[in-house]
Design an enzyme around this catalytic site. Sequence first.
Site, PDB file in Angstrom:
ATOM      1  N   ASP A   1       0.871  -1.165   0.000  1.00 58.05           N
ATOM      2  CA  ASP A   1       0.000   0.000   0.000  1.00 58.05           C
ATOM      3  C   ASP A   1       0.916   1.226   0.000  1.00 58.05           C
ATOM      4  O   ASP A   1       2.125   1.107   0.219  1.00 58.05           O
ATOM      5  CB  ASP A   1      -0.885  -0.049   1.253  1.00 58.05           C
ATOM      6  CG  ASP A   1      -1.780   1.165   1.395  1.00 58.05           C
ATOM      7  OD1 ASP A   1      -2.364   1.595   0.388  1.00 58.05           O
ATOM      8  OD2 ASP A   1      -1.867   1.693   2.512  1.00 58.05           O
TER       9      ASP A   1
ATOM     10  N   ASP B   1      -1.844  -0.986   5.898  1.00 56.63           N
ATOM     11  CA  ASP B   1      -1.997  -0.506   7.282  1.00 56.63           C
ATOM     12  C   ASP B   1      -3.437  -0.453   7.768  1.00 56.63           C
ATOM     13  O   ASP B   1      -3.677  -0.017   8.903  1.00 56.63           O
ATOM     14  CB  ASP B   1      -1.364   0.887   7.427  1.00 56.63           C
ATOM     15  CG  ASP B   1      -2.081   1.937   6.591  1.00 56.63           C
ATOM     16  OD1 ASP B   1      -2.568   2.932   7.158  1.00 56.63           O
ATOM     17  OD2 ASP B   1      -2.169   1.762   5.362  1.00 56.63           O
TER      18      ASP B   1
END
Length: 218
Positions: free
Chosen positions: A9, A168
């Site tokens: 990400d 996350d």
Amino acid sequence: MTPSTILFDLDGTLLDTAPDMGEAANRVLAEFDLPPLTREQIYTHTSFGARGLLSAGFGEQAQHQDPVALRARFLHHYGDAICHGTQLYAGIDTLLDKLDQLRIPWGIVTNKPEALTHQLLAFFPRLQEARVIVGADTYAHAKPHPMPLLEAAKSLNCVPQQGLYVGDIENDILAARAANMGAAVAGWGYTGDQALVHNWKADHIFARPDQLSAILGS
């Protein structure tokens, strides 16, 4: 088993983009004479993008606003000042160096619009070395749908089961699971309540990038 490919990400995983994302949201709020988001609010909602930040700022008033128009205002402000406070997380350079040394291909799969992703990465040449870069609008679906991860893996000739996705927020873990990939939490990012992270049932939870590096062997 060492993964054959690692996908990351972007916001809250490779880059701390909260200062600039928060500033863009606060500029929108100022247009409506609303108080700015606090630092805590910004860091809690940045991984959910414009929707998360503006929902936090507008509160109950959000239901009376046009979400498409608000998002457009946010993206306008963000694009105007996309890298004033954004920084690479400590340890990411070293982690990427190790991946290159081990010849493990890596890429980026983010829910940031593709054009803004490339605009931001222009400030971080190291991240531009990613073998694949996928944004929210690159394909028909964004995370937590598995399509972005599956297409990224395909472009790297990676069997999904042999890959690892690092993010996350819970949606990152859901996307990895749906793609049948390994899932790892970037605990240094915008994970929120640490007590809830274990409920995401990720394969790994790393507090620092060097902990991910340690599982890769030598």
